[in-house]
Scaffold this motif. Structure first.
Motif, mmCIF file in Angstrom:
data_model
loop_
_atom_site.group_PDB
_atom_site.id
_atom_site.type_symbol
_atom_site.label_atom_id
_atom_site.label_comp_id
_atom_site.label_asym_id
_atom_site.label_seq_id
_atom_site.Cartn_x
_atom_site.Cartn_y
_atom_site.Cartn_z
ATOM 1 N N ASP A 211 0.854 -1.190 0.000
ATOM 2 C CA ASP A 211 0.000 0.000 0.000
ATOM 3 C C ASP A 211 0.887 1.236 0.000
ATOM 4 O O ASP A 211 1.099 1.893 1.022
ATOM 5 N N ILE A 212 1.432 1.541 -1.179
ATOM 6 C CA ILE A 212 2.341 2.679 -1.341
ATOM 7 C C ILE A 212 1.919 3.467 -2.581
ATOM 8 O O ILE A 212 1.210 2.946 -3.434
ATOM 9 N N PRO A 213 2.349 4.710 -2.714
ATOM 10 C CA PRO A 213 1.940 5.507 -3.882
ATOM 11 C C PRO A 213 2.464 4.987 -5.204
ATOM 12 O O PRO A 213 1.849 5.197 -6.241
ATOM 13 N N PRO A 393 7.721 2.949 1.027
ATOM 14 C CA PRO A 393 6.908 3.963 1.692
ATOM 15 C C PRO A 393 7.724 5.230 1.941
ATOM 16 O O PRO A 393 8.863 5.141 2.414
ATOM 17 N N PRO A 394 7.194 6.395 1.632
ATOM 18 C CA PRO A 394 7.990 7.630 1.772
ATOM 19 C C PRO A 394 8.526 7.849 3.176
ATOM 20 O O PRO A 394 9.630 8.403 3.339
ATOM 21 N N PHE A 422 11.146 11.546 -4.526
ATOM 22 C CA PHE A 422 11.243 11.200 -3.113
ATOM 23 C C PHE A 422 9.912 11.356 -2.384
ATOM 24 O O PHE A 422 9.661 10.678 -1.394
ATOM 25 N N GLY A 423 9.059 12.258 -2.849
ATOM 26 C CA GLY A 423 7.770 12.439 -2.193
ATOM 27 C C GLY A 423 6.908 11.194 -2.242
ATOM 28 O O GLY A 423 5.989 11.031 -1.430
ATOM 29 N N GLN A 424 7.184 10.299 -3.187
ATOM 30 C CA GLN A 424 6.455 9.039 -3.286
ATOM 31 C C GLN A 424 7.370 7.838 -3.088
ATOM 32 O O GLN A 424 7.017 6.702 -3.416
ATOM 33 N N GLY A 459 8.606 -3.070 2.499
ATOM 34 C CA GLY A 459 7.217 -2.914 2.071
ATOM 35 C C GLY A 459 7.085 -2.162 0.767
ATOM 36 O O GLY A 459 6.081 -1.466 0.553
ATOM 37 N N GLY A 460 8.080 -2.312 -0.108
ATOM 38 C CA GLY A 460 8.121 -1.536 -1.335
ATOM 39 C C GLY A 460 7.817 -2.332 -2.581
ATOM 40 O O GLY A 460 7.369 -3.489 -2.536
#
Length: 952
Positions: A211-213, A393-394, A422-424, A459-460
Motif C-alpha cells: 500500500d504505497i503511492p 513507503p515515503p 522522493f515524495g512518493q 514494504g516496497g
C-alpha cells in the motif's frame, strides 16, 4: 523464423494494411532495442495509419501465429519495447485527438500521440494530462498506458491509471471492446474469467500488494477489488502490451496550475534529505523530488544545467518541492510556510525560493537531465538501468537509502547517484554493472535479487515507475509470492492464451541476464576511423553504442534536435534510430555489409549534419560526425553523388567563380542553363544558387589601424569561403566593428579553408589535407596566441570541434581550437570596456545550429543587449538548409519542412521594423529563398550600420 514464412506474413500485411509494412534489415535494426539493456531484433515493423489498420495487422499476425508488440515512444527502461515480434509503431500516424470535452475535463485520443503534443492541444482549454514523465517530449499516451507512467507530477495527480477513464482495446483473438469502470464492456468469457479469478485470489492480492503511492510492478489486480471500485480499464493499465492492444483512450484531465512556486532545500546528505520527506509532505507539495551531490557533480562536470546548479542552496543533497496555487501569492504562501518551519526546526537545512518560471524550468531541466548526466560519468565506468526505480513507503525512505547504499558498497557499485521522486518514495539510479563478462553479469544478477529482497523488506515495489519488462519480471515472486504470480499467469492465459502478446515479459519472463545488448558475446567490429572519437575512448563502437534510447530526439519543439525526425516522423530519421543502425552495422548480424550498407546510408541521407544532437542529446550523440565518418568509408574508391563534387568542393568553385562573377552568375541563373547545371551537380532545380560577389574581400581589404592605434591588440580575421566570395560586405562590417573596438586586423597571406564542405560530405582525407595546410598558414598567429575571429559559425565550430578530432594529437590543431573566437566572444574577452553603438529597436535572432551545439549564443545575446536593443533569441530549430543538405537533390521537401516547422512562422509574425539576424550563411540563404521579402543580416552588419549612424 523461416524466411518463406516471413515473406508470406509481409505479403499478407502489405495486402491488408494501408500503412507501412517494413521487414527490411534497416527497419528491424532501428527497432532492435529501447532504453533498456536488452536487444531483440523484431521480425518486422508495421506503421498503421489508423487503429483499424492495426486491427487488420493483428488479424494477419494471428493467421500466421506471429507474436505482436505495440510500441509508442520506445523509451521503456526495462525491455518492454523490444521483442522478436511484429512491432506496431503507433507514433507516426495514430496521433489524433478524437475529441475534447472541456466541461467534463476529458479527452479521447489515439495511442500514438506524444504527451507534449497532447498537452499543447489542451492548452487553450487550460487543461493537461496529470502524469508527466521526464520523457514527456517523446513518450506516447499508449506507452504511458502500457507502462502506468508517473513522473514528478504524480505527487499531485497519481499514476497513469488514475487518469484513464476508458480504453478501447483489442485482444489477440480479435475481440474489440470499450472498457471502463466495473466489468462492463468486457466480453462474457473475460468478465466471467476475471470474476472467478478474483474470487480465488482476492485475499492474496490484499495481503501481498504494498500500500504505497508507487506500486507499478505486476498487473493491477488490486484495481479489480470491490473496495478499489472495480475498474477494468485501470486494471489493464501497466500491462506492457502483454494482454491487449490499446486502440483509443479516454483520459481524465486536470486544470493547468495558475501559479507555481519552487522551494529547494539543501541538506548535509541524501539520507537526511530523505528523512525530511514526511515533514515536507505535511505541506502538501504538488511535486517533491530529491537529488544528491553526485548527480549535481556529474551535471557540472559535463556542463549540463549549469545555470540551474548555481541556484541550488548550500548542501550535498537537495529536495525540490513545488507548490501550486490559484495565484502567485497563494503558491508563495505555501512555500514560505514550509521554509519557516524548516528554518525554525533545522539549523542544518538551507533554502531557496523560486517563483520565476524561467528559473524554475531550469531547475526542473536539471532534474530531468539525471539519466543523461549519470550514463557516462567522466570519472568512472558507463552505467546501466537494471535497478533504477524501486519504491518504498515515503516515511521509510531515509532508512531504505542507507541500507541500499550499503548494498551498493558491498557490490562495489558505490559510485552510483541517487535521485528521484522522493515524495512518493521512488528512487532512480544508474549503476556501473559490468554486462560484458560472465562474472560481471552473474554479479549483476546477485545484486538484483538482493536488491529485490531489500525493497520488499521495506514494504516496497520492485518498480515505482518504469515497469517490469525483462529487468524485473523474474523477480516478481520475491515481491508478490507464488500465489499472486500464479494469478498473473491466469490473467495472461485468459486474455492471451496463445502467448503472442509481447511474450517473455511479466509472465513466464525471459531471464533478466539474457538478451543483453552487450552480454558475453558482445564483440563489435572496431574499424579504423578518421575521427579520433576522444570522448569514446577512441572507439567508434562506443560512439555507436552511446545512445541510451530516451528519445529526446523525437520531440516536436525546443532546441535543434532532430530536424529530420520532426519533418518525417520516422524512427530511422531520428538520432536514436540512426544510432541503432550504426550499432547493428558493427554487430554485423542484421546489417551485414559494414561501411557499404545501403540501409545505414539511407538512414543517414536525411541527417542534416546540424550537430543539434551534439548539445541537445542527453548523452551527446554526435550524428553529424558519425555521418561524415560513414560517408568517407562508404564511398571510398567509388563514385560519389554529384553533389559531393559540386557542393563539397564549393571552396574551390567559389574561388574560381568570383574571379569572373558576372559570367558565373549569368550561367548559374540563366533559366535553361541553371536547370542543366543543377541536374549535373546533383542540386534540386527548385533551389536558386547564391550569387557570387563581384569582388573578393581578401582582394580589396586594406588595414585601417596599425598596432599603435589598436590598444586591444591584433586579431586575424578568418576569410571563410561564404563571406569572402558571396557576402564580402559582412567582412567589411566586421572590420569596422573590430577597428572601432581597438583591434588591428590581419588576414591570412594565402587562400585558406576550414574544410567544412569536405567534412559534411564525408571527404575526410581531403578535409585533413586542407586543415593541415591551414595550420601551416596560421603558424605565426598560433605561435603568438593571436585570436582567430571567425564570422561564419559553422567554420568556427569546425575549428573548435571537428579539427582537433580529425587531427588528434596535433598541438597546432589544439591551439587553433583554443584561439578561435566569434566576434561577440572576442569583444567580450578582449575589449570588455568597449561599448557597442546604441540600437533603439528590436532584433530577432536565428542562431546557427552549429553555434547552438558547439559555441553557444550567450556572448551574442549579451553583445546585442548591450546596444539597448530588445533581443529575442529564437528557439525555432534548424533552418533546414544546413550547408549542402538543402541544395542536394532529394532533400528539398525535408529542407523546407524544417523551416516551415517553426522558423518561418516566427519570421512571418515579426514586425517589419524588427531586425532579422542570422550569422549563418545557410540560415540567411534559406530565409531569402523562402521569404524573399525578409532581409536577414549578420550581427556585424547591424553593429557597423549603427556605428555609421544608420540606425535609430
Amino acid at each position: 523464423m523461416p524466411a518463406l514464412l516471413l515473406d508470406a506474413v509481409r505479403a499478407d500485411l502489405a495486402d491488408r494494411v494501408a500503412g507501412e509494412v517494413r521487414f527490411d534489415p534497416g527497419s528491424r535494426a532501428a527497432y532492435s532495442t529501447d532504453a533498456s539493456n536488452y536487444r531483440a531484433v523484431p521480425l518486422g515493423v508495421v506503421v498503421p495509419r489508423t487503429p483499424e489498420d492495426a486491427i487488420a495487422a493483428i488479424a494477419v499476425c494471428r493467421a500466421h501465429d506471429m507474436p505482436v508488440l505495440s510500441r509508442g515512444g520506445g523509451t521503456s527502461l526495462a525491455g518492454q519495447c523490444c521483442n522478436a515480434a511484429v512491432v506496431l509503431d503507433w507514433s507516426k500516424y495514430c496521433d489524433r485527438v478524437v475529441s475534447i470535452d472541456p466541461g467534463a475535463r476529458t479527452v479521447v485520443v489515439e495511442p500514438g500521440i506524444s504527451l507534449d503534443r497532447l498537452n499543447a492541444a489542451l492548452r487553450p482549454h487550460d487543461l493537461m494530462v496529470g502524469p508527466k514523465p521526464s520523457t514527456h517530449v517523446s513518450c506516447t499516451i499508449g506507452g504511458m498506458i502500457g507502462n502506468n507512467s508517473c513522473g514528478s507530477t504524480a505527487q499531485a495527480y497519481g499514476k497513469m491509471a488514475d487518469s484513464v477513464r476508458r480504453l478501447e482495446i483489442l485482444t489477440y483473438a480479435g475481440d474489440r471492446m470499450w472498457v471502463g469502470p466495473g466489468m462492463e464492456g468486457l466480453t462474457e468469457p473475460l468478465r466471467e474469467g476475471l470474476t472467478a479469478l478474483m474470487a480465488r485470489y482476492a485475499d492474496d492480492i490484499r495481503k501481498n500488494y504494498p500500500d504505497i503511492p508507487r506500486r507499478v510492478s505486476g498487473y493491477n489486480l488490486d484495481s479489480l477489488l470491490p473496495e478499489r471500485h472495480t475498474d477494468a480499464a485501470k486494471f489493464l493499465v501497466g500491462s506492457e502490451s502483454t494482454l491487449v492492444t490499446v486502440l483509443r483512450a479516454e483520459l481524465e484531465l486536470v486544470p493547468v496550475p495558475a501559479a507555481k512556486a519552487l522551494v529547494v532545500l539543501g541538506f548535509p546528505d541524501i539520507y537526511s534529505a530523505a528523512d525530511a520527506v514526511p515533514d515536507v509532505l505535511r505541506h502538501d507539495p504538488a511535486a517533491l523530488e530529491g537529488l544528491d551531490h553526485r548527480l549535481v557533480q556529474l551535471e557540472h562536470s559535463q556542463h549540463l544545467a549549469e545555470r540551474a546548479i548555481k541556484q541550488l542552496p548550500g548542501g550535498k543533497a537537495w529536495l525540490m518541492a513545488q507548490f501550486d496555487g490559484d495565484s502567485a501569492s497563494e503558491a508563495d504562501e505555501h512555500a514560505h510556510a514550509m521554509i519557516i518551519e524548516f528554518a525554525t526546526r533545522r539549523r542544518d537545512v538551507t533554502a531557496t525560493l523560486l517563483d520565476d518560471p524561467e528559473r524554475e524550468s531550469e531547475l526542473w531541466a536539471a532534474r530531468e537531465a539525471g539519466l543523461g548526466a549519470t550514463a557516462y560519468p567522466p570519472d568512472g565506468a558507463e552505467t546501466h538501468e537494471g535497478w533504477e526505480d524501486a519504491a518504498v513507503p515515503p516515511d521509510r525512505l531515509g532508512d531504505y537509502l542507507r541500507d541500499f547504499e550499503r548494498l551498493l558498497s558491498l557490490y562495489d557499485y558505490e559510485s552510483s547517484s541517487l535521485y528521484g521522486h522522493f515524495g512518493q518514495g521512488c528512487v532512480h539510479t544508474r549503476i556501473p554493472f559490468d554486462l560484458r563478462t560472465a562474472d560481471g553479469i552473474a554479479h549483476y544478477r546477485r545484486f538484483a535479487r538482493d536488491s529485490a529482497r531489500l525493497v520488499v523488506a521495506y514494504g516496497g515495489s520492485l518498480s515505482g515507475e518504469h515497469g517490469d519488462g525483462q529487468s524485473r519480471a523474474e523477480l516478481l515472486p520475491i515481491m508478490f509470492g507464488d500465489r499472486v504470480v500464479e494469478a498473473f499467469g491466469e490473467v495472461k492465459r485468459l486474455f492471451d492464451p496463445l502467448n503472442r502478446m509481447n511474450p517473455g515479459k511479466v509472465v513466464d519472463p525471459r531471464p533478466l541476464d539474457h538478451d543483453l545488448r552487450q552480454g558475453v558475446s558482445y564483440r563489435p567490429w572496431e574499424p579504423a576511423t578518421h575521427f579520433a572519437f576522444p570522448e569514446d575512448g577512441h572507439h567508434f563502437s562506443h560512439a555507436a553504442n552511446r545512445c541510451v534510447g530516451v528519445g529526446k530526439c523525437r520531440g516536436d519543439s525546443g532546441g535543434v534536435m532532430c530536424p529530420s525526425y520532426r519533418a518525417t516522423r520516422e524512427e530511422e530519421h531520428s538520432t536514436r534510430g540512426r544510432a541503432r543502425l550504426l550499432f547493428e552495422m558493427l554487430e554485423g548480424d542484421v546489417i551485414t555489409d559494414g561501411w557499404r550498407s545501403t540501409e545505414v546510408r539511407d538512414a543517414l541521407d536525411l541527417c542534416l549534419s546540424c550537430k543539434g544532437c551534439r548539445s541537445d542529446c542527453p548523452v551527446d550523440v554526435d550524428m553529424a560526425t558519425y555521418k561524415a565518418e560513414f560517408l568517407s568509408h562508404h564511398y571510398r574508391h567509388r563514385l560519389r553523388p554529384m553533389s559531393h563534387y559540386s557542393m563539397g568542393w564549393i571552396p574551390l568553385w567559389a574561388r574560381l567563380a568570383t574571379g569572373a562573377a558576372p559570367l558565373a552568375n549569368a550561367v548559374t541563373h540563366a533559366p535553361g542553363l541553371r536547370r542543366a547545371l543543377a541536374r549535373l551537380g546533383g542540386i534540386d532545380p527548385r533551389r536558386e544558387l547564391p550569387r557570387f560577389a563581384s569582388r573578393r574581400f581578401t582582394r580589396t581589404y586594406s588595414p585601417r589601424a596599425d598596432f599603435v592605434d589598436a590598444p586591444n591588440g591584433r586579431v586575424l580575421l578568418w576569410p571563410d569561403t561564404f563571406t569572402n566570395n558571396f557576402e564580402p560586405q559582412i567582412a567589411d562590417a566586421a572590420t569596422e566593428v573590430l577597428t572601432a573596438a581597438g583591434f588591428a586586423i590581419d588576414l591570412p597571406p594565402r587562400a585558406v579553408c576550414c574544410g567544412l564542405t569536405w567534412i559534411s560530405t564525408g571527404q575526410l582525407a581531403t578535409a585533413k589535407r586542407v586543415l593541415r595546410r591551414t595550420l601551416k598558414t596560421l603558424e605565426p598567429q598560433l605561435r603568438h596566441g593571436i585570436p582567430i575571429v571567425v564570422l561564419e559559425p559553422s567554420c568556427a565550430a569546425v575549428f573548435r570541434s571537428d579539427l582537433p578530432e580529425l587531427l588528434d594529437g596535433d598541438q597546432d590543431a589544439k591551439r587553433l581550437a583554443g584561439q578561435t573566437r566569434t566576434l561577440a566572444e572576442l569583444l567580450a574577452e578582449r575589449a570588455p570596456r568597449w561599448r557597442p553603438p546604441e540600437i533603439m529597436g528590436s532584433a530577432l535572432v536565428q542562431p546557427h545550429c552549429h553555434q547552438h551545439a558547439i559555441l553557444g549564443s550567450g556572448p551574442d545575446r549579451d553583445l546585442l543587449c548591450a546596444t539597448g536593443a530588445e533581443v529575442e533569441l529564437l528557439d525555432a530549430g534548424c533552418c533546414g538548409l544546413a550547408g549542402n543538405f538543402g541544395f542536394e537533390r532529394g532533400h528539398y521537401d525535408v529542407s523546407v519542412a524544417c523551416a516551415q516547422d517553426q522558423l518561418l512562422p516566427a519570421l512571418r509574425a515579426a514586425s517589419p521594423d524588427v531586425a532579422i539576424l542570422a550569422d549563418g550563411f545557410s540560415c540567411r540563404t534559406q530565409i531569402r529563398h523562402l521569404l524573399p521579402g525578409v532581409r536577414p543580416r549578420h550581427t556585424a552588419e547591424l553593429l557597423a550600420e549603427a556605428l555609421r549612424g544608420g540606425l535609430p
